[in-house]
Design a protein around this motif. Structure first.
Motif: not given
Ligand code: PLP
Length: 453
Positions: A309-315, A122-132
């Motif tokens: 079934s239902t899904w957890s949040a990304p990622p 996340a830091r390396f590609i300047h993503a807004p958060s690790a969850d993305s």
């Protein structure tokens, strides 16, 4: 992204000489080159390539000939520095366990290392958060996940997927499939005669029906760098989603998904000095929310009932089953290695070598270099020489311990449009030296003399 590239490319201004133009059907004249910006520093002046090379064990082993490998195929896969090899061995020898499963000592430590790698990416590609950041098996699977999980549920007959003829099959066939399944239409951004996207065609290429724009940030055959920020701006202006294939750009050019404002970016671990079997899918948070999972099973669920079934949040939603844990942690080490080495410096050095090679190749009689001048490309050069078949050339180069790629490089539509079935490709990594370029040129000259009789 392209602005930074021009900044770095400015260091090479003047290094280029003319090469044979591409003969793309319907190609338009080359627009006025953009003015390269002033160099920030001399190319590679403080880049200690021998120190860097010494960190790669495989490049320092002797071959049966007694020499060392001249590895010029990093576009296919990069070699691994000692820290990446050690990080992976350390996991297996010291604390291996499944991730996100156990709360015993190894379980906690592995989770920390696994999620630490996500934060590194996340830091390396300047993503807004690790969850993305979603871990995948690689670029190909990541693009398939986006095409099947985000695009197919949204595409309607007559919608347009805008791509280019320079795409790797990984960023082409999944969109062809998505179009076939939904009745959407594949459209292609035209190229200039020197193998760049033609900005004069952008106004007509983007329409009210454009839903997805899927483009590589750097061509794995032409080497062309594409103007991702501008394409994204135009995609968003017509309400389309921007999907960037970063397989070739992320290892060589600084990436900023936030500044470029892109929706999805994918890349592979093995091309960024990390292990095989792991890759990254970055998704802007709202796009990940919209995307359907395409793999189902353990870890990706919130609730499982007999009926549904239902899904957890990304990622987690996109990371079904046991992940390539050791490789993810190895990827984290590779990212930290690139940060410590300095991507700006790696890029400047590779461009220095590219300028050298381009100039030397341009002097060969009967050569056709594909793609633009060095200031508009990354560290990849593909070419054909009259009377020299790429396969024969690769064999002779190998006899000289020079390792290059030949074939269609998974870009059949591009090779078809260039009227060739195959080409020879040289691609650089941080560890390549000017001696590698010289060794390649010596071997090439001998091969050409022999093959031309
Ligand atoms: N996209 C580009 C531009 C590539 O160069 C490659 C590999 O060469 C890929 C996608 C596919 O990557 P992978 O085989 O790691 O999935």
């Amino acid at each position: 992204m392209v602005e930074r590239i021009q900044l770095l490319a400015g260091r090479l201004a003047g290094a280029a000489t003319a090469a044979s133009p591409l003969s793309l059907p319907g190609a338009v004249p080359v627009p006025e080159p953009q003015q390269p910006l002033l160099p920030r520093k001399v190319p590679g002046a403080d880049f200690d390539v021998l120190r860097i090379r010494s960190q790669f064990p495989v490049l320092n082993r002797r071959l049966p000939s007694g020499g060392f490998p001249v590895y010029l195929d990093s576009g296919a896969s990069a070699q691994k520095p000692r820290v990446v090899i050690d990080a992976q061995r350390d996991v297996e020898e010291q604390y291996f366990a499944n991730a996100h499963r156990g709360t015993y000592q190894f379980g906690l430590r592995i989770d920390e290392a696994f999620e630490g790698a996500r934060a590194d990416v996340a830091r390396f590609i300047h993503a807004p958060s690790a969850d993305s950041i979603v871990f995948t098996p690689g670029t190909t699977i990541g693009l398939n996940m986006i095409a099947a999980g985000w695009a197919v549920p949204r595409l309607r007959p007559g919608d347009e997927i805008l791509t280019t003829v320079m795409e790797h099959h990984a960023n082409f066939v999944p969109w062809q499939q998505a179009a076939a399944r939904t009745g959407a239409v594949l459209k292609f951004l035209p190229l200039t005669s020197d193998g760049r996207l033609d900005p004069s065609q952008f106004d007509t290429a983007f329409t009210a029906r454009t839903r997805v724009v899927a483009v590589t940030a750097m061509s794995n055959m032409l080497g062309s760098i594409n103007p991702i920020r501008e394409l994204t701006r135009r995609a968003h202006a017509v309400g389309a989603c921007m999907v960037v294939d970063g397989a070739q750009s992320v290892p060589h050019l600084p990436t900023d998904v936030t500044a470029d404002n892109i929706d999805f970016l994918v890349f592979s671990g093995h091309k960024v000095y990390g292990p095989t079997g792991v890759g990254v899918l970055y998704g802007r948070p709202e796009r990940l929310e919209e995307m359907q999972p395409v793999h189902f099973g353990g870890h990706m669920i919130a609730q499982v009932g007999l009926e549904k079934s239902t899904w957890s949040a990304p990622p987690a939603r996109f990371e079904a089953g046991t992940m390539p844990i050791v490789q993810v942690i190895g990827l984290g080490a590779a990212i930290r290695w690139m940060e410590a080495t300095g991507l700006d410096d790696i890029h400047a050095w590779e461009m220095h070598l590219t300028g050298m090679l381009y100039e030397r190749l341009s002097q060969i009689d009967g050569i056709r270099i594909f793609g633009p001048k060095p200031e508009f490309r990354g560290g990849i050069i593909s070419f054909r020489i009259d009377g020299v078949h790429p396969e024969d050339l690769a064999t002779i180069l190998d006899h000289h311990d020079v390792f290059t790629r030949h074939g269609h490089h998974c870009t059949m539509p591009l090779h078809t449009s260039l009227n060739v079935s195959a080409s020879t490709r040289v691609s650089f990594g941080a560890y390549n030296t000017a001696d590698d370029v010289e060794a390649f040129m010596r071997a090439l000259q001998k091969a050409v003399e022999r093959l031309r009789g």
